[in-house]
Design a protein around this motif. Structure first.
Motif, mmCIF file in Angstrom:
data_model
loop_
_atom_site.group_PDB
_atom_site.id
_atom_site.type_symbol
_atom_site.label_atom_id
_atom_site.label_comp_id
_atom_site.label_asym_id
_atom_site.label_seq_id
_atom_site.Cartn_x
_atom_site.Cartn_y
_atom_site.Cartn_z
ATOM 1 N N ARG A 168 36.382 37.953 35.001
ATOM 2 C CA ARG A 168 35.931 39.084 35.816
ATOM 3 C C ARG A 168 35.560 38.607 37.222
ATOM 4 N NH1 ARG A 168 33.495 44.224 35.015
ATOM 5 N NH2 ARG A 168 32.136 44.745 36.741
ATOM 6 N N HIS A 169 34.876 37.471 37.258
ATOM 7 C CA HIS A 169 34.445 36.947 38.549
ATOM 8 C C HIS A 169 35.659 36.662 39.443
ATOM 9 C CE1 HIS A 169 32.003 34.941 41.490
ATOM 10 N NE2 HIS A 169 32.861 33.946 41.474
ATOM 11 N N ILE A 170 36.689 36.053 38.860
ATOM 12 C CA ILE A 170 37.914 35.755 39.644
ATOM 13 C C ILE A 170 38.551 37.064 40.126
ATOM 14 C CG2 ILE A 170 40.263 34.788 39.552
ATOM 15 C CD1 ILE A 170 39.235 32.880 37.325
ATOM 16 N N LEU A 171 38.617 38.051 39.236
ATOM 17 C CA LEU A 171 39.278 39.313 39.570
ATOM 18 C C LEU A 171 38.571 40.080 40.680
ATOM 19 C CD1 LEU A 171 40.329 40.517 36.018
ATOM 20 C CD2 LEU A 171 41.857 40.361 37.995
ATOM 21 N N LEU A 172 37.243 40.062 40.655
ATOM 22 C CA LEU A 172 36.505 40.928 41.591
ATOM 23 C C LEU A 172 36.060 40.216 42.862
ATOM 24 C CD1 LEU A 172 34.423 43.118 39.088
ATOM 25 C CD2 LEU A 172 36.738 43.452 39.953
ATOM 26 N N ASP A 173 36.243 38.884 42.913
ATOM 27 C CA ASP A 173 35.815 38.106 44.073
ATOM 28 C C ASP A 173 36.632 38.502 45.316
ATOM 29 O OD1 ASP A 173 35.124 36.189 45.899
ATOM 30 O OD2 ASP A 173 35.341 34.490 44.526
ATOM 31 N N THR A 174 35.935 38.948 46.353
ATOM 32 C CA THR A 174 36.640 39.414 47.565
ATOM 33 C C THR A 174 37.363 38.263 48.282
ATOM 34 O OG1 THR A 174 34.533 39.211 48.699
ATOM 35 C CG2 THR A 174 35.215 41.440 48.101
ATOM 36 N N ALA A 175 37.042 37.016 47.907
ATOM 37 C CA ALA A 175 37.745 35.879 48.529
ATOM 38 C C ALA A 175 39.193 35.810 48.037
ATOM 39 C CB ALA A 175 37.026 34.580 48.199
ATOM 40 N N ASN A 176 39.468 36.416 46.879
ATOM 41 C CA ASN A 176 40.809 36.286 46.286
ATOM 42 C C ASN A 176 41.776 37.360 46.775
ATOM 43 O OD1 ASN A 176 40.046 34.017 44.876
ATOM 44 N ND2 ASN A 176 39.335 35.183 43.097
ATOM 45 N N THR A 177 41.873 37.489 48.100
ATOM 46 C CA THR A 177 42.719 38.546 48.671
ATOM 47 C C THR A 177 44.203 38.301 48.400
ATOM 48 O OG1 THR A 177 42.541 37.285 50.710
ATOM 49 C CG2 THR A 177 41.268 39.332 50.594
ATOM 50 N N ASP A 217 33.471 45.251 45.753
ATOM 51 C CA ASP A 217 34.185 44.103 45.185
ATOM 52 C C ASP A 217 35.666 44.204 45.575
ATOM 53 O OD1 ASP A 217 35.556 45.740 43.299
ATOM 54 O OD2 ASP A 217 33.902 45.588 41.868
ATOM 55 N N ARG A 218 36.488 43.246 45.091
ATOM 56 C CA ARG A 218 37.879 43.183 45.566
ATOM 57 C C ARG A 218 38.651 44.471 45.278
ATOM 58 N NH1 ARG A 218 42.956 41.523 43.938
ATOM 59 N NH2 ARG A 218 42.209 41.350 41.798
ATOM 60 N N LEU A 219 38.420 45.073 44.120
ATOM 61 C CA LEU A 219 39.148 46.295 43.779
ATOM 62 C C LEU A 219 38.587 47.504 44.536
ATOM 63 C CD1 LEU A 219 41.522 46.666 41.608
ATOM 64 C CD2 LEU A 219 40.416 44.459 41.615
#
Ligand code: TMP
Length: 226
Positions: free
Chosen positions: A50-59, A152-154
């Protein structure tokens, strides 16, 4: 006790977790054993995903990577918690399940729907909820509420993306009339709960249908949930 899997779906900020907690409290009062889970997450491995999915750094995340990570978190949750809970006769209430993957990764992100269905079958071990409550509210209102303290990223995807998610859920509702039930979010969480309960009441005993007293403590507990 009859094992049941119920999923809660909807766009951002519609209050799924609050409604899950209220329904769980009601079912526990009626003598059920209830397990409340969220996706992605719900296990130690799933929470890391979840952390990987929602991390805004992972654009730079590719749509297929995103799909596979949601399915990986789901596979772990089904294997570690959902299957054993259902085998033990529990009621499982899950905050998002396979319909979210269709709404977000197929309808909104643009991946092929058949491919996503195949991936869903793998991640869920073929499990389908007996009922899916689609909490419905105006997309703008929900998104604003969800992002009050940062997105978050999503959530940070544009309005057009979230409108597609909303339209995707509408299509899923049309395609699954027996399983999916729309519940319109009300001003009051308690009023929404009454509608949620009406949407699942046929799955439970008479005791669950008795007037449900929501205590001050319960209100306090849900006050800070989304
Ligand atoms: P949550 O904030 O409701 O817990 O959900 C996390 C985010 O992940 C939310 O923006 C919806 C998204 N999501 C997908 O894109 N695909 C999925 O399969 C699931 C379960 C969630």
């Amino acid at each position: 006790m009859r094992a049941v899997l119920i999923s809660f779906e909807g766009g951002e900020g519609v209050g799924k977790s609050t409604q899950i907690r209220l329904l769980a409290a009601r079912l526990v009062q009626a003598g059920y054993e209830v397990c409340c889970l969220r996706e992605p997450g719900g296990t130690a491995i799933g929470e890391q995903i979840r952390h990987i999915l929602l991390d805004t750094a992972n654009t730079g995340m590719a749509p297929t990577t995103e799909l596979l990570l949601y399915e990986a978190a789901r596979a772990q949750l089904v294997h570690e918690i959902i299957r054993p809970a259902l085998d033990a006769g529990k009621v499982v209430l899950v905050d998002r399940f396979t319909d979210s993957t269709l709404a977000y990764q197929a309808f909104a992100r643009g991946l092929d729907a058949e491919l996503v269905k195949t991936a869903n079958a793998l991640g869920s071990e073929g499990l389908t909820p007996v009922r899916t409550v689609l909490l419905d509210q105006d997309m703008e209102t929900g998104l604003e509420k969800a992002t009050q303290e940062g997105a978050d990223r999503l959530e940070a995807e544009g309005r057009a993306f979230h409108q597609k998610v909303h339209d995707g859920f509408e299509q899923l509702l049309r395609e699954n009339p027996g399983r999916m039930v729309r519940v319109a979010c009300q001003e009051s969480k308690i009023d929404t709960h009454a509608l949620v309960f009406a949407a699942v009441a046929d799955l439970f005993n008479e005791q669950a249908g008795q007037p449900f007293a929501i205590t001050e403590q319960m209100l306090q507990d849900i006050k800070d949930t989304k």
